[in-house]
Design a protein around this motif. Structure first.
Motif, PDB file in Angstrom:
ATOM      1  N   UNK A 270     -13.792  -5.254  -5.713  1.00 55.29           N
ATOM      2  CA  UNK A 270     -13.226  -3.961  -5.291  1.00 55.29           C
ATOM      3  C   UNK A 270     -12.528  -4.111  -3.939  1.00 55.29           C
ATOM      4  N   UNK A 271     -13.133  -4.880  -3.045  1.00 51.27           N
ATOM      5  CA  UNK A 271     -12.533  -5.084  -1.723  1.00 51.27           C
ATOM      6  C   UNK A 271     -11.247  -5.913  -1.824  1.00 51.27           C
ATOM      7  N   UNK A 272     -11.272  -6.929  -2.690  1.00 51.05           N
ATOM      8  CA  UNK A 272     -10.064  -7.739  -2.893  1.00 51.05           C
ATOM      9  C   UNK A 272      -8.902  -6.870  -3.368  1.00 51.05           C
ATOM     10  N   UNK A 273      -9.207  -5.997  -4.320  1.00 49.84           N
ATOM     11  CA  UNK A 273      -8.172  -5.106  -4.875  1.00 49.84           C
ATOM     12  C   UNK A 273      -7.620  -4.200  -3.771  1.00 49.84           C
ATOM     13  N   UNK A 274      -8.520  -3.650  -2.964  1.00 51.99           N
ATOM     14  CA  UNK A 274      -8.074  -2.758  -1.883  1.00 51.99           C
ATOM     15  C   UNK A 274      -7.268  -3.537  -0.844  1.00 51.99           C
ATOM     16  N   UNK A 275      -7.746  -4.762  -0.527  1.00 53.70           N
ATOM     17  CA  UNK A 275      -7.026  -5.589   0.453  1.00 53.70           C
ATOM     18  C   UNK A 275      -5.614  -5.881  -0.049  1.00 53.70           C
ATOM     19  N   UNK A 276      -5.503  -6.181  -1.348  1.00 54.51           N
ATOM     20  CA  UNK A 276      -4.166  -6.440  -1.926  1.00 54.51           C
ATOM     21  C   UNK A 276      -3.289  -5.203  -1.772  1.00 54.51           C
ATOM     22  N   UNK A 277      -3.848  -4.068  -2.127  1.00 57.56           N
ATOM     23  CA  UNK A 277      -3.053  -2.822  -2.052  1.00 57.56           C
ATOM     24  C   UNK A 277      -2.645  -2.546  -0.604  1.00 57.56           C
ATOM     25  N   UNK A 278      -3.581  -2.722   0.325  1.00 57.85           N
ATOM     26  CA  UNK A 278      -3.263  -2.443   1.733  1.00 57.85           C
ATOM     27  C   UNK A 278      -2.159  -3.365   2.262  1.00 57.85           C
ATOM     28  N   UNK A 279      -2.119  -4.583   1.708  1.00 55.37           N
ATOM     29  CA  UNK A 279      -1.081  -5.532   2.159  1.00 55.37           C
ATOM     30  C   UNK A 279       0.265  -5.258   1.483  1.00 55.37           C
ATOM     31  N   UNK A 280       0.257  -4.417   0.467  1.00 53.18           N
ATOM     32  CA  UNK A 280       1.525  -4.083  -0.205  1.00 53.18           C
ATOM     33  C   UNK A 280       1.730  -4.728  -1.565  1.00 53.18           C
ATOM     34  N   UNK A 281       0.673  -5.346  -2.115  1.00 56.21           N
ATOM     35  CA  UNK A 281       0.786  -5.896  -3.474  1.00 56.21           C
ATOM     36  C   UNK A 281       0.959  -4.725  -4.448  1.00 56.21           C
ATOM     37  N   UNK A 282       1.860  -4.903  -5.402  1.00 52.98           N
ATOM     38  CA  UNK A 282       2.069  -3.881  -6.430  1.00 52.98           C
ATOM     39  C   UNK A 282       1.101  -4.194  -7.570  1.00 52.98           C
ATOM     40  N   UNK A 283       0.094  -3.351  -7.770  1.00 49.17           N
ATOM     41  CA  UNK A 283      -0.915  -3.615  -8.801  1.00 49.17           C
ATOM     42  C   UNK A 283      -0.687  -2.644  -9.959  1.00 49.17           C
ATOM     43  N   UNK A 284      -0.480  -3.206 -11.149  1.00 46.19           N
ATOM     44  CA  UNK A 284      -0.264  -2.351 -12.332  1.00 46.19           C
ATOM     45  C   UNK A 284      -1.405  -2.630 -13.315  1.00 46.19           C
TER      46      UNK A 284
END
Ligand code: GLY
Length: 363
Positions: A158-172
């Protein structure tokens, strides 16, 4: 800056996304269902190569050891970028034996691991009892590995996913099936033009064989697991039959079966029954308890037991990062680094030849 599309939002895909995005790339993660919804979220979170790898040292052992060494800093960075705290416990482990005849195997393991500066001590029965009073009196000795640790896998993912989103990764998420057209990833909703595609689809990677035109012998091996509400253990406890690990949420997790069940993630009476029988022998307080939670995940196993990591020779715009079998959580930081280094054309600091993804092609 490359446009990177990662197929698979498990722990490996998200770790690669995190690493590549923070190096300045433009990353999209495409997940068939929910990120972390399969093996990554189901894992017991063991960071324990010294207990789990039986064979003599090879490049795979080195890969695992290097990843374990990366974990302290890596998990801090995930916490910092996500602003989510998750359990990371440098508990050490005890690999317990019940018969004097097994002492030699502990000594052998210790001898070859020492060559790699692995810290360990063989403890007597009395010393084990001091460290872990809740274990069975039948334990005659244990190998104590203070460097092994564990993580709460659902929190980590869950933290990895949030970290990705916070950095600007586009998650679909929930894209269902996707295909490849050149280096564009095509879903029902959109076409994602990419300079580099990374396949990190775990046990589902074999579905990409045709798209990629290569043999991908990655198979699902079910791991069944259960948890008790029990007094905590101070260490991860291994025997030759399984492991017990206590989590900060008050559970003691017992793992794990290895069985072939295609893509079925149901638990079975036989699978959980074996775990219960075994765990009650190791930790007598469990005798009067029933597990409050039972679940299963699908580990991505490969034909030769080693992961597939690296560029496809015939399709260099595609990098594979899959087949991590029992070690996906452990190998997440090193896999992210290797893949990001491949993309950035940074020479690898660790031997990865044994993990070449083309190694199963007919000549
Ligand atoms: N690494 C623990 C498991 O696969 O069960």
């Amino acid at each position: 800056m490359a446009r990177i599309t990662i197929i698979g939002g498990g722990v490996i895909g998200l770790s690669i996304a995190f690493e590549c995005q923070r190096r300045g790339h433009n990353v999209t993660v495409v997940e068939a269902q929910q990120c972390g919804g399969q093996a990554s979220g189901a894992a017991a979170g063991m960071l324990a190569p010294y207990s789990e790898i039986e064979e003599d040292p090879d490049d795979f052992f080195r890969l695992c050891q290097r990843s374990l060494q990366l974990f302290p800093k890596w998990q801090e960075e995930i916490k910092r970028h996500s602003d989510i705290d998750f359990e990371y416990n440098e508990s050490g482990s005890l690999y317990c034996i019940y018969h004097e005849a097994d002492r030699l195997s502990l000594e052998t393991k210790q001898a070859w691991q020492r060559k790699f500066n692995v810290e360990s001590t063989i403890l007597s029965a009395e010393e084990v009892r001091v460290k872990e009073p809740g274990l069975s009196r039948d334990v005659v000795a244990a190998l104590w590995c203070p460097e092994e640790s564990h993580i709460y896998a659902p929190g980590y993912v869950a933290a990895l996913l949030q970290a990705c989103r916070n950095l600007g990764v586009h998650v679909i998420e929930y894209v269902g099936d996707a295909t490849l057209d050149g280096y564009a990833v095509v879903t029902k909703q959109e076409r994602i033009e990419s300079d580099q595609v990374v396949l990190a689809a775990g046990a589902w990677s074999m579905y990409w064989e045709k798209e990629l035109g290569c043999t991908l012998p990655v198979y699902p091996i079910r791991g069944q697991i259960c948890a008790y509400e029990a007094p905590p253990l101070n260490h991860i406890v291994f025997t030759s039959q399984g492991y017990l690990v206590a989590k900060a949420n008050g559970s003691v997790v017992a793992g794990a079966s290895e069985d072939i069940a295609d893509f079925d993630t149901n638990v079975t009476e036989h699978g959980i029954g074996r775990l219960e029988k075994w765990s009650k022998k190791v930790m007598p307080v469990l005798e009067k308890m029933d597990p409050f939670h039972k679940w299963a995940g699908l580990r991505p196993a490969t034909q030769d037991g080693f992961p597939l990591i690296g560029k496809l020779i015939k399709k260099p715009g595609v990098i594979l990062a899959t087949g991590h079998y029992r070690n996906g959580i452990l190998l997440s930081p090193i896999t992210a680094k290797i893949v990001a280094d491949e993309i950035d054309q940074v020479p690898q600091q660790i031997a990865i030849g044994q993990f070449r993804p083309d190694r199963f092609q007919a000549i």
